[in-house]
Design a protein around this motif. Structure first.
Motif, PDB file in Angstrom:
ATOM      1  N   LEU A 163      -5.123  -7.542  -0.360  1.00  0.00           N
ATOM      2  CA  LEU A 163      -4.684  -8.787  -0.901  1.00  0.00           C
ATOM      3  C   LEU A 163      -3.711  -9.524  -0.503  1.00  0.00           C
ATOM      4  CD1 LEU A 163      -6.190  -7.823  -4.457  1.00  0.00           C
ATOM      5  CD2 LEU A 163      -7.271  -9.488  -3.056  1.00  0.00           C
ATOM      6  N   ARG A 164      -2.358  -8.797  -0.469  1.00  0.00           N
ATOM      7  CA  ARG A 164      -1.274  -9.385  -0.030  1.00  0.00           C
ATOM      8  C   ARG A 164      -1.323 -10.179   1.428  1.00  0.00           C
ATOM      9  NH1 ARG A 164       3.786  -5.744   0.189  1.00  0.00           N
ATOM     10  NH2 ARG A 164       2.717  -4.691   1.640  1.00  0.00           N
ATOM     11  N   GLU A 165      -2.097  -9.256   2.293  1.00  0.00           N
ATOM     12  CA  GLU A 165      -2.194 -10.071   3.680  1.00  0.00           C
ATOM     13  C   GLU A 165      -3.026 -11.230   3.535  1.00  0.00           C
ATOM     14  OE1 GLU A 165      -4.391  -8.886   7.878  1.00  0.00           O
ATOM     15  OE2 GLU A 165      -4.273  -7.187   6.184  1.00  0.00           O
ATOM     16  N   THR A 166      -3.964 -11.086   2.689  1.00  0.00           N
ATOM     17  CA  THR A 166      -5.123 -12.285   2.530  1.00  0.00           C
ATOM     18  C   THR A 166      -3.983 -13.544   2.015  1.00  0.00           C
ATOM     19  OG1 THR A 166      -7.012 -11.196   2.126  1.00  0.00           O
ATOM     20  CG2 THR A 166      -6.999 -13.439   1.402  1.00  0.00           C
ATOM     21  N   MET A 167      -3.207 -13.315   1.115  1.00  0.00           N
ATOM     22  CA  MET A 167      -2.364 -14.274   0.387  1.00  0.00           C
ATOM     23  C   MET A 167      -1.342 -14.852   1.242  1.00  0.00           C
ATOM     24  SD  MET A 167      -1.590 -13.023  -3.590  1.00  0.00           S
ATOM     25  CE  MET A 167       0.086 -12.787  -3.103  1.00  0.00           C
ATOM     26  N   TYR A 168      -0.642 -14.034   2.413  1.00  0.00           N
ATOM     27  CA  TYR A 168       0.123 -14.526   3.314  1.00  0.00           C
ATOM     28  C   TYR A 168      -0.457 -15.360   4.193  1.00  0.00           C
ATOM     29  CZ  TYR A 168       3.796 -10.782   2.180  1.00  0.00           C
ATOM     30  OH  TYR A 168       4.524  -9.998   1.492  1.00  0.00           O
ATOM     31  N   GLU A 202      -6.188  -1.710  -1.489  1.00  0.00           N
ATOM     32  CA  GLU A 202      -6.663  -2.958  -1.864  1.00  0.00           C
ATOM     33  C   GLU A 202      -5.497  -4.013  -2.221  1.00  0.00           C
ATOM     34  OE1 GLU A 202      -9.483  -4.700  -5.676  1.00  0.00           O
ATOM     35  OE2 GLU A 202      -8.356  -2.946  -5.936  1.00  0.00           O
ATOM     36  N   GLN A 203      -4.533  -3.785  -2.690  1.00  0.00           N
ATOM     37  CA  GLN A 203      -3.526  -4.577  -3.053  1.00  0.00           C
ATOM     38  C   GLN A 203      -2.738  -5.210  -1.810  1.00  0.00           C
ATOM     39  OE1 GLN A 203      -0.766  -2.630  -6.017  1.00  0.00           O
ATOM     40  NE2 GLN A 203      -2.119  -3.059  -7.557  1.00  0.00           N
ATOM     41  N   MET A 204      -2.761  -4.116  -0.645  1.00  0.00           N
ATOM     42  CA  MET A 204      -2.109  -4.446   0.534  1.00  0.00           C
ATOM     43  C   MET A 204      -3.097  -5.526   1.463  1.00  0.00           C
ATOM     44  SD  MET A 204      -0.919  -0.580   2.061  1.00  0.00           S
ATOM     45  CE  MET A 204      -1.066  -1.134   3.548  1.00  0.00           C
TER      46      MET A 204
END
Length: 64
Positions: free
Chosen positions: A43-48, A39-41
């Protein structure tokens, strides 16, 4: 760019520490941990993607 990318010494240490922590988890704890990590991965991709769009001045297209 012909040289392979390697972890720094600090990253190698952190990886070893992580391996030790995971090694002491129960199967259920490890499964829950992997779900949270995934899930965190995402979210990080979405933020990038969001940051890159903002930096490049690309507007979001509602049809996508």
């Amino acid at each position: 760019m012909d040289q392979p990318i390697e972890l720094t010494l600090e990253q190698q240490f952190n990886l070893r520490s992580f391996q030790d922590q995971v090694g002491h988890m129960s199967r259920e704890q490890a499964q829950q941990f992997l779900i949270k990590l995934y899930e965190q991965m995402m979210l990080r991709e979405t933020m990038y993607k969001h940051f890159l769009k903002h930096q490049w001045g690309i507007e979001s297209n509602p049809s996508f």
